[in-house]
Design a protein around this motif. Sequence first.
Motif, PDB file in Angstrom:
ATOM      1  N   GLY A  59      18.462  17.404  45.539  1.00 40.02           N
ATOM      2  CA  GLY A  59      18.541  18.412  46.430  1.00 40.02           C
ATOM      3  C   GLY A  59      18.477  18.018  47.834  1.00 40.02           C
ATOM      4  O   GLY A  59      17.935  17.428  48.363  1.00 40.02           O
ATOM      5  N   TRP A  60      19.196  19.131  48.669  1.00 39.95           N
ATOM      6  CA  TRP A  60      19.202  18.783  50.251  1.00 39.95           C
ATOM      7  C   TRP A  60      18.857  19.983  50.974  1.00 39.95           C
ATOM      8  O   TRP A  60      19.181  21.154  50.221  1.00 39.95           O
ATOM      9  N   LYS A  61      18.302  20.220  52.251  1.00 37.61           N
ATOM     10  CA  LYS A  61      18.031  21.444  52.928  1.00 37.61           C
ATOM     11  C   LYS A  61      18.009  20.898  54.470  1.00 37.61           C
ATOM     12  O   LYS A  61      17.133  19.843  54.836  1.00 37.61           O
ATOM     13  N   ASN A  62      19.033  21.312  55.337  1.00 35.75           N
ATOM     14  CA  ASN A  62      19.011  20.839  56.681  1.00 35.75           C
ATOM     15  C   ASN A  62      19.214  19.587  56.873  1.00 35.75           C
ATOM     16  O   ASN A  62      18.529  18.878  57.839  1.00 35.75           O
ATOM     17  N   ASP A  63      20.107  18.914  56.104  1.00 35.73           N
ATOM     18  CA  ASP A  63      20.474  17.295  56.234  1.00 35.73           C
ATOM     19  C   ASP A  63      19.362  16.662  55.767  1.00 35.73           C
ATOM     20  O   ASP A  63      19.389  15.248  55.905  1.00 35.73           O
ATOM     21  N   LEU A  64      18.128  17.165  54.950  1.00 40.85           N
ATOM     22  CA  LEU A  64      17.093  16.204  54.606  1.00 40.85           C
ATOM     23  C   LEU A  64      16.815  16.386  53.109  1.00 40.85           C
ATOM     24  O   LEU A  64      17.351  17.328  52.422  1.00 40.85           O
ATOM     25  N   ARG A  65      16.352  15.325  52.367  1.00 39.00           N
ATOM     26  CA  ARG A  65      16.005  15.403  50.852  1.00 39.00           C
ATOM     27  C   ARG A  65      15.013  16.698  50.887  1.00 39.00           C
ATOM     28  O   ARG A  65      14.088  16.547  51.559  1.00 39.00           O
ATOM     29  N   HIS A  66      15.266  17.546  49.888  1.00 40.15           N
ATOM     30  CA  HIS A  66      14.642  18.716  49.696  1.00 40.15           C
ATOM     31  C   HIS A  66      14.701  19.280  48.344  1.00 40.15           C
ATOM     32  O   HIS A  66      15.939  19.371  48.048  1.00 40.15           O
ATOM     33  N   GLY A  67      13.701  19.447  47.554  1.00 42.56           N
ATOM     34  CA  GLY A  67      13.844  19.936  46.289  1.00 42.56           C
ATOM     35  C   GLY A  67      13.625  19.021  45.250  1.00 42.56           C
ATOM     36  O   GLY A  67      12.761  18.053  45.376  1.00 42.56           O
ATOM     37  N   TYR A  68      14.250  18.985  44.135  1.00 34.58           N
ATOM     38  CA  TYR A  68      14.157  17.849  43.348  1.00 34.58           C
ATOM     39  C   TYR A  68      15.369  16.767  43.367  1.00 34.58           C
ATOM     40  O   TYR A  68      16.538  17.095  43.189  1.00 34.58           O
ATOM     41  N   GLY A  69      14.703  15.464  43.243  1.00 40.25           N
ATOM     42  CA  GLY A  69      15.890  14.402  43.548  1.00 40.25           C
ATOM     43  C   GLY A  69      15.347  13.101  43.108  1.00 40.25           C
ATOM     44  O   GLY A  69      14.221  12.789  43.008  1.00 40.25           O
ATOM     45  N   THR A  70      16.242  12.006  42.941  1.00 37.84           N
ATOM     46  CA  THR A  70      15.992  10.597  42.616  1.00 37.84           C
ATOM     47  C   THR A  70      16.470   9.914  43.945  1.00 37.84           C
ATOM     48  O   THR A  70      17.705   9.791  44.186  1.00 37.84           O
ATOM     49  N   GLU A  71      15.735   9.050  44.163  1.00 37.80           N
ATOM     50  CA  GLU A  71      15.753   8.135  45.543  1.00 37.80           C
ATOM     51  C   GLU A  71      15.773   6.577  44.622  1.00 37.80           C
ATOM     52  O   GLU A  71      14.758   6.100  43.992  1.00 37.80           O
ATOM     53  N   PHE A  72      16.823   5.826  45.053  1.00 35.05           N
ATOM     54  CA  PHE A  72      16.852   4.442  44.262  1.00 35.05           C
ATOM     55  C   PHE A  72      16.531   3.460  45.433  1.00 35.05           C
ATOM     56  O   PHE A  72      17.424   3.427  46.513  1.00 35.05           O
ATOM     57  N   TYR A  73      15.675   2.917  45.612  1.00 37.24           N
ATOM     58  CA  TYR A  73      15.088   1.952  46.706  1.00 37.24           C
ATOM     59  C   TYR A  73      15.723   0.686  46.397  1.00 37.24           C
ATOM     60  O   TYR A  73      16.227  -0.066  47.215  1.00 37.24           O
ATOM     61  N   THR A  74      15.892   0.147  45.059  1.00 37.32           N
ATOM     62  CA  THR A  74      16.193  -1.088  44.750  1.00 37.32           C
ATOM     63  C   THR A  74      16.992  -1.022  43.375  1.00 37.32           C
ATOM     64  O   THR A  74      16.818   0.193  42.656  1.00 37.32           O
ATOM     65  N   ASP A  75      17.369  -1.855  42.740  1.00 36.56           N
ATOM     66  CA  ASP A  75      17.844  -1.958  41.362  1.00 36.56           C
ATOM     67  C   ASP A  75      16.715  -1.821  40.317  1.00 36.56           C
ATOM     68  O   ASP A  75      16.710  -1.264  39.234  1.00 36.56           O
ATOM     69  N   ALA A 127      11.379  18.354  53.088  1.00 32.80           N
ATOM     70  CA  ALA A 127      11.581  17.904  54.384  1.00 32.80           C
ATOM     71  C   ALA A 127      11.853  16.363  54.635  1.00 32.80           C
ATOM     72  O   ALA A 127      11.271  15.792  55.417  1.00 32.80           O
ATOM     73  N   GLY A 128      12.396  15.940  53.764  1.00 31.03           N
ATOM     74  CA  GLY A 128      12.787  14.331  53.659  1.00 31.03           C
ATOM     75  C   GLY A 128      11.721  13.527  53.110  1.00 31.03           C
ATOM     76  O   GLY A 128      12.083  12.357  53.169  1.00 31.03           O
ATOM     77  N   LYS A 129      10.555  14.044  52.649  1.00 30.60           N
ATOM     78  CA  LYS A 129       9.545  13.295  52.220  1.00 30.60           C
ATOM     79  C   LYS A 129       9.108  13.532  50.811  1.00 30.60           C
ATOM     80  O   LYS A 129       9.206  14.788  50.401  1.00 30.60           O
ATOM     81  N   ARG A 130       8.560  12.717  50.080  1.00 27.76           N
ATOM     82  CA  ARG A 130       8.030  13.032  48.683  1.00 27.76           C
ATOM     83  C   ARG A 130       6.779  13.643  48.766  1.00 27.76           C
ATOM     84  O   ARG A 130       5.846  13.397  49.338  1.00 27.76           O
ATOM     85  N   SER A 131       6.954  14.963  48.223  1.00 27.13           N
ATOM     86  CA  SER A 131       6.023  15.898  48.296  1.00 27.13           C
ATOM     87  C   SER A 131       5.982  16.787  47.021  1.00 27.13           C
ATOM     88  O   SER A 131       6.994  17.497  46.637  1.00 27.13           O
ATOM     89  N   GLY A 132       4.757  17.114  46.294  1.00 29.26           N
ATOM     90  CA  GLY A 132       4.775  17.796  45.004  1.00 29.26           C
ATOM     91  C   GLY A 132       4.429  16.740  43.836  1.00 29.26           C
ATOM     92  O   GLY A 132       3.848  15.870  43.980  1.00 29.26           O
ATOM     93  N   TRP A 133       5.087  17.001  42.863  1.00 29.27           N
ATOM     94  CA  TRP A 133       5.073  16.193  41.506  1.00 29.27           C
ATOM     95  C   TRP A 133       6.201  15.220  41.534  1.00 29.27           C
ATOM     96  O   TRP A 133       7.423  15.466  41.860  1.00 29.27           O
ATOM     97  N   GLY A 134       5.876  14.018  41.183  1.00 31.22           N
ATOM     98  CA  GLY A 134       6.751  12.793  40.916  1.00 31.22           C
ATOM     99  C   GLY A 134       6.431  11.640  40.489  1.00 31.22           C
ATOM    100  O   GLY A 134       5.097  11.458  40.159  1.00 31.22           O
ATOM    101  N   ARG A 135       7.416  10.848  39.984  1.00 26.99           N
ATOM    102  CA  ARG A 135       7.008   9.786  38.990  1.00 26.99           C
ATOM    103  C   ARG A 135       7.729   8.712  39.835  1.00 26.99           C
ATOM    104  O   ARG A 135       8.999   8.673  40.172  1.00 26.99           O
ATOM    105  N   MET A 136       6.820   7.407  40.149  1.00 22.40           N
ATOM    106  CA  MET A 136       7.565   6.503  40.819  1.00 22.40           C
ATOM    107  C   MET A 136       7.431   4.934  39.902  1.00 22.40           C
ATOM    108  O   MET A 136       6.438   4.584  39.463  1.00 22.40           O
ATOM    109  N   TYR A 137       8.678   4.406  39.958  1.00 20.58           N
ATOM    110  CA  TYR A 137       8.694   3.181  39.200  1.00 20.58           C
ATOM    111  C   TYR A 137       8.795   1.990  40.189  1.00 20.58           C
ATOM    112  O   TYR A 137       9.689   1.989  40.880  1.00 20.58           O
ATOM    113  N   TYR A 138       7.761   1.079  39.786  1.00 18.32           N
ATOM    114  CA  TYR A 138       7.949   0.004  40.622  1.00 18.32           C
ATOM    115  C   TYR A 138       8.334  -1.317  40.138  1.00 18.32           C
ATOM    116  O   TYR A 138       8.397  -1.335  38.835  1.00 18.32           O
ATOM    117  N   LYS A 139       8.910  -2.255  40.875  1.00 20.43           N
ATOM    118  CA  LYS A 139       9.510  -3.429  40.344  1.00 20.43           C
ATOM    119  C   LYS A 139       8.846  -4.339  39.644  1.00 20.43           C
ATOM    120  O   LYS A 139       9.162  -5.125  38.408  1.00 20.43           O
TER     121      LYS A 139
END
Length: 237
Positions: free
Chosen positions: A93-109, A119-131
């Motif tokens: 999801g996007w809103k006003n050119d910023l990540r907003h709503g539900y989405g997946t960010e790929f930092y590395t492989d 508003a472009g930041k991780r806020s709410g519920w989420g799951r982060m997978y670390y290398k």
Amino acid sequence: MPIVKTPKEAEPPWKDWDRRAQKKGIHHTVYSVNGDQYTGDWLDNKKDGKGTYKWKDTGCIYEGDWKKNKRNGFGTLSYPDGRGGYKKEYSGGWKNDLRHGYGTEFYTDDEYYEGEWYAGKRSGWGRMYYKDGTIYEGEWYDDECSGQGMMRLANENRYEGSWKNGKRNGPGKFYYLDTGQLFEGVWVDNTPKCGSMRDFGRDHAPDPTPYPIPAIELKNPNNVLAEVEEKFLQDLD
């Protein structure tokens, strides 16, 4: 006294041409003066609907929804992989050119986040997978772990409890499943400050301690522990 008139500053001709064009509906590729290009829907001379935008300087591509010249709705941002193809950077999801709503960010492989954004930041519920195999699942605020969440390490040991400013802060439990123990207490900036340790599934642990934890001989241990924990919780507030 003579009247001095300041000549009106002339704007580039392309701006007037652009206004006169009043782009609307589906267009073939339109190039900006900086070399960026857009192919897709227009409304009232603004990108609106479905479209693809490519930045000349980075080669990045956005494919998705637009509204009034800004990314709004669902879309995917990709970057060149250096081998003639593209890799996804963000899809959601996007809103006003910023990540907003539900989405997946790929930092590395090996590292990525899937969950809610505001508003472009991780806020709410989420799951982060670390290398390194660590997984955090829970609440986020202002791009940091904040609220209630669980962090599971690669060896299956895990922490469940309160988080603040990206660190373990407040009441929580740490399960040492490799040794068969459980620590329950209060944490401050990732450090356990007070609590109790007891055996937990020690008979089935892969690497148990040589001896079980002895019984507490202190009179009214629960009251003593509660008083100390309350002090640390007040300091956190």
